[in-house]
Write a protein that holds these residues in place. Structure first.
Motif, PDB file in Angstrom:
ATOM      1  N   THR A 211       0.837  -1.212   0.000  1.00 20.10           N
ATOM      2  CA  THR A 211       0.000   0.000   0.000  1.00 20.10           C
ATOM      3  C   THR A 211       0.870   1.259   0.000  1.00 20.10           C
ATOM      4  O   THR A 211       0.537   2.249  -0.661  1.00 20.10           O
ATOM      5  N   LEU A 212       2.010   1.198   0.716  1.00 17.40           N
ATOM      6  CA  LEU A 212       2.908   2.366   0.700  1.00 17.40           C
ATOM      7  C   LEU A 212       3.431   2.593  -0.721  1.00 17.40           C
ATOM      8  O   LEU A 212       3.406   3.715  -1.231  1.00 17.40           O
ATOM      9  N   PHE A 213       3.891   1.512  -1.362  1.00 19.08           N
ATOM     10  CA  PHE A 213       4.405   1.626  -2.731  1.00 19.08           C
ATOM     11  C   PHE A 213       3.332   2.236  -3.647  1.00 19.08           C
ATOM     12  O   PHE A 213       3.606   3.154  -4.426  1.00 19.08           O
ATOM     13  N   ALA A 214       2.086   1.776  -3.512  1.00 19.08           N
ATOM     14  CA  ALA A 214       1.005   2.246  -4.393  1.00 19.08           C
ATOM     15  C   ALA A 214       0.667   3.716  -4.181  1.00 19.08           C
ATOM     16  O   ALA A 214       0.054   4.340  -5.046  1.00 19.08           O
ATOM     17  N   MET A 215       1.059   4.298  -3.041  1.00 14.64           N
ATOM     18  CA  MET A 215       0.750   5.712  -2.839  1.00 14.64           C
ATOM     19  C   MET A 215       1.947   6.615  -3.135  1.00 14.64           C
ATOM     20  O   MET A 215       1.866   7.826  -2.946  1.00 14.64           O
ATOM     21  N   THR A 216       3.041   6.027  -3.624  1.00 15.57           N
ATOM     22  CA  THR A 216       4.212   6.851  -3.972  1.00 15.57           C
ATOM     23  C   THR A 216       4.266   7.065  -5.486  1.00 15.57           C
ATOM     24  O   THR A 216       3.695   6.292  -6.258  1.00 15.57           O
ATOM     25  N   PRO A 217       5.012   8.085  -5.904  1.00 15.37           N
ATOM     26  CA  PRO A 217       5.174   8.290  -7.360  1.00 15.37           C
ATOM     27  C   PRO A 217       5.956   7.153  -8.012  1.00 15.37           C
ATOM     28  O   PRO A 217       5.840   6.938  -9.217  1.00 15.37           O
ATOM     29  N   TYR A 218       6.733   6.380  -7.198  1.00 17.08           N
ATOM     30  CA  TYR A 218       7.556   5.291  -7.772  1.00 17.08           C
ATOM     31  C   TYR A 218       6.667   4.214  -8.388  1.00 17.08           C
ATOM     32  O   TYR A 218       7.071   3.519  -9.308  1.00 17.08           O
ATOM     33  N   TYR A 219       5.450   4.084  -7.879  1.00 10.09           N
ATOM     34  CA  TYR A 219       4.506   3.078  -8.368  1.00 10.09           C
ATOM     35  C   TYR A 219       4.302   3.215  -9.884  1.00 10.09           C
ATOM     36  O   TYR A 219       4.154   2.244 -10.592  1.00 10.09           O
ATOM     37  N   TYR A 220       4.318   4.464 -10.348  1.00 12.01           N
ATOM     38  CA  TYR A 220       4.035   4.725 -11.769  1.00 12.01           C
ATOM     39  C   TYR A 220       5.306   4.723 -12.622  1.00 12.01           C
ATOM     40  O   TYR A 220       5.230   4.731 -13.829  1.00 12.01           O
ATOM     41  N   ARG A 221       6.478   4.746 -11.960  1.00  9.71           N
ATOM     42  CA  ARG A 221       7.711   4.921 -12.736  1.00  9.71           C
ATOM     43  C   ARG A 221       8.656   3.733 -12.644  1.00  9.71           C
ATOM     44  O   ARG A 221       9.807   3.843 -13.045  1.00  9.71           O
ATOM     45  N   THR A 222       8.213   2.637 -12.020  1.00  8.33           N
ATOM     46  CA  THR A 222       9.143   1.538 -11.762  1.00  8.33           C
ATOM     47  C   THR A 222       8.888   0.376 -12.708  1.00  8.33           C
ATOM     48  O   THR A 222       7.727   0.036 -12.982  1.00  8.33           O
ATOM     49  N   ALA A 223       9.966  -0.227 -13.194  1.00  3.47           N
ATOM     50  CA  ALA A 223       9.831  -1.389 -14.082  1.00  3.47           C
ATOM     51  C   ALA A 223       9.135  -2.511 -13.322  1.00  3.47           C
ATOM     52  O   ALA A 223       9.381  -2.699 -12.114  1.00  3.47           O
ATOM     53  N   PRO A 224       8.265  -3.291 -13.998  1.00  2.62           N
ATOM     54  CA  PRO A 224       7.513  -4.360 -13.315  1.00  2.62           C
ATOM     55  C   PRO A 224       8.427  -5.334 -12.578  1.00  2.62           C
ATOM     56  O   PRO A 224       8.099  -5.787 -11.480  1.00  2.62           O
ATOM     57  N   SER A 225       9.604  -5.640 -13.125  1.00  5.98           N
ATOM     58  CA  SER A 225      10.489  -6.612 -12.451  1.00  5.98           C
ATOM     59  C   SER A 225      10.970  -6.050 -11.104  1.00  5.98           C
ATOM     60  O   SER A 225      11.043  -6.769 -10.107  1.00  5.98           O
ATOM     61  N   ALA A 226      11.262  -4.760 -11.067  1.00  2.92           N
ATOM     62  CA  ALA A 226      11.721  -4.143  -9.815  1.00  2.92           C
ATOM     63  C   ALA A 226      10.569  -4.080  -8.808  1.00  2.92           C
ATOM     64  O   ALA A 226      10.760  -4.317  -7.606  1.00  2.92           O
ATOM     65  N   ALA A 227       9.374  -3.783  -9.296  1.00  6.26           N
ATOM     66  CA  ALA A 227       8.212  -3.734  -8.405  1.00  6.26           C
ATOM     67  C   ALA A 227       7.980  -5.108  -7.789  1.00  6.26           C
ATOM     68  O   ALA A 227       7.711  -5.229  -6.587  1.00  6.26           O
ATOM     69  N   ARG A 228       8.138  -6.157  -8.616  1.00  7.64           N
ATOM     70  CA  ARG A 228       7.932  -7.526  -8.092  1.00  7.64           C
ATOM     71  C   ARG A 228       8.940  -7.836  -6.989  1.00  7.64           C
ATOM     72  O   ARG A 228       8.614  -8.439  -5.978  1.00  7.64           O
ATOM     73  N   ARG A 229      10.194  -7.385  -7.207  1.00  2.81           N
ATOM     74  CA  ARG A 229      11.255  -7.613  -6.205  1.00  2.81           C
ATOM     75  C   ARG A 229      10.803  -7.044  -4.844  1.00  2.81           C
ATOM     76  O   ARG A 229      10.948  -7.675  -3.809  1.00  2.81           O
ATOM     77  N   LEU A 230      10.241  -5.848  -4.896  1.00  2.00           N
ATOM     78  CA  LEU A 230       9.785  -5.209  -3.651  1.00  2.00           C
ATOM     79  C   LEU A 230       8.583  -5.957  -3.059  1.00  2.00           C
ATOM     80  O   LEU A 230       8.546  -6.244  -1.860  1.00  2.00           O
ATOM     81  N   LEU A 231       7.638  -6.274  -3.909  1.00  3.27           N
ATOM     82  CA  LEU A 231       6.369  -6.834  -3.419  1.00  3.27           C
ATOM     83  C   LEU A 231       6.510  -8.279  -2.943  1.00  3.27           C
ATOM     84  O   LEU A 231       5.639  -8.791  -2.252  1.00  3.27           O
ATOM     85  N   CYS A 232       7.625  -8.934  -3.317  1.00  2.00           N
ATOM     86  CA  CYS A 232       7.868 -10.313  -2.848  1.00  2.00           C
ATOM     87  C   CYS A 232       8.512 -10.346  -1.461  1.00  2.00           C
ATOM     88  O   CYS A 232       8.575 -11.409  -0.832  1.00  2.00           O
ATOM     89  N   LEU A 233       9.011  -9.214  -0.999  1.00  2.00           N
ATOM     90  CA  LEU A 233       9.697  -9.216   0.309  1.00  2.00           C
ATOM     91  C   LEU A 233       8.705  -9.555   1.424  1.00  2.00           C
ATOM     92  O   LEU A 233       7.570  -9.072   1.404  1.00  2.00           O
ATOM     93  N   PRO A 234       9.140 -10.351   2.423  1.00  2.00           N
ATOM     94  CA  PRO A 234       8.227 -10.635   3.541  1.00  2.00           C
ATOM     95  C   PRO A 234       8.006  -9.404   4.429  1.00  2.00           C
ATOM     96  O   PRO A 234       6.960  -9.253   5.054  1.00  2.00           O
TER      97      PRO A 234
END
Ligand SMILES: C[S@@+](CC[C@H](N)C(=O)[O-])C[C@H]1O[C@@H](n2cnc3c(N)ncnc32)[C@H](O)[C@@H]1O
Ligand SMILES: [Zn+2]
Length: 271
Positions: free
Chosen positions: A233-256
């Motif tokens: 939810t934090l990621f989705a409310m930042t500007p990075y959500y719209y500017r980040t490559a899907p592979s990098a976003a997955r790296r973040l969202l997979c973290l426990p």
């Protein structure tokens, strides 16, 4: 008398407004009328601007994250500035979003008017305030042309929102406070370290007030240990959500979980 009486004005003709039934009527020759929605907010936006502001997904993410109180040290630091507002004073939250900070200000004992162009945000904010019967009024309105009388409020908060210095100066009483808050250089650097190979620090804001007298500043820094859901939810409310490559976003969202810095800069100005 409602706390906003003699402060709100008609957004069309500038005349004063009064509540009759479930509507606001202006006292001007054309008696403009604005209905309160069931949730308790009123739409005072210029139709040309209406529909602007944040969308539903962004508001849902921000609500979910903020309701976890991960930003509580920052919210507490902001709320403390209300001690400098007179007991019978009124504050404005300009760009209030879904009212997380606005309701905290109201809980601290000062009536607050929250304005935002996002109808969805204002609706969520009004529901929040109604649940607790807080002294808060929410209106859909643009902050560069506020439906407020000149010199009618004691403080304006601008939290992670655009700064409309000229308009804030107009609506503040002499001696009134403007409190701006935004990201500091290291805000969410831990999150950016996961997303980017060469994470950059945030650059200074360029839209800060330049004619008002700055009387104080404060940097609020703390570490947040976020569970998986809060990272999303934090990621989705930042500007990075719209500017980040899907592979990098997955790296973040997979973290426990993720530990990241929060760094907010608060600046205080007096009219
Ligand atoms: C990053 S959000 C911050 C919301 C809230 N202050 C918070 O920190 O949770 C910025 C808010 O400013 C609002 N906004 C942007 N431009 C605006 C304008 N010209 N007039 C009114 N609201 C505006 C957006 O709709 C959004 O809700
Ligand atoms: Zn009118």
């Amino acid at each position: 008398m409602e706390f906003w009486q003699n402060r709100l004005r008609c957004p069309v003709c500038g005349a004063s407004v009064e509540k009759r039934g479930n509507s606001l009527f202006c006292t001007g020759a054309r008696s403009h009328c604005f209905d309160f929605a069931a949730e308790g907010y009123v739409n005072l936006a210029d139709p040309k601007e209406a529909g602007g502001g944040d969308d539903a997904a962004l508001i849902a993410a921000r609500t979910a994250f903020l309701d976890g109180d991960y930003y509580a040290p920052f919210a507490d630091a902001l709320t403390a500035y209300l001690q400098d507002v007179p007991q019978d004073g009124v504050a404005v939250d300009a760009g209030c979003g879904e009212g997380y900070y606005t309701c905290r200000f109201a809980r601290a004992g000062r009536p607050v008017i929250g304005f935002d162009l996002s109808k969805r945000g204002v609706r969520a904010a009004a529901k929040r305030a109604k649940r607790e019967d807080l002294p808060a009024l929410f209106a859909v309105a643009g902050i560069f042309d506020l439906p407020l009388n000149d010199a009618s409020v004691d403080a304006v908060f601008s939290v992670f929102a655009p700064v409309a210095e000229r308009e804030f100066l107009r609506v503040l009483k002499p001696g009134g406070l403007l409190i701006t808050a935004g990201a500091g250089p290291d805000h969410l650097l831990g999150m950016k370290r996961v997303l980017y190979e060469e994470p950059r620090r945030n650059t200074p804001r360029v839209d800060l007030p330049h004619t008002m007298k700055q009387i104080g500043s404060e940097t609020v820094r703390f570490d947040m240990k976020l569970p998986k859901e809060a990272v999303a939810t934090l990621f989705a409310m930042t500007p990075y959500y719209y500017r980040t490559a899907p592979s990098a976003a997955r790296r973040l969202l997979c973290l426990p979980c993720l530990t990241t810095e929060a760094e907010m800069e608060i600046r205080v100005y007096r009219k």
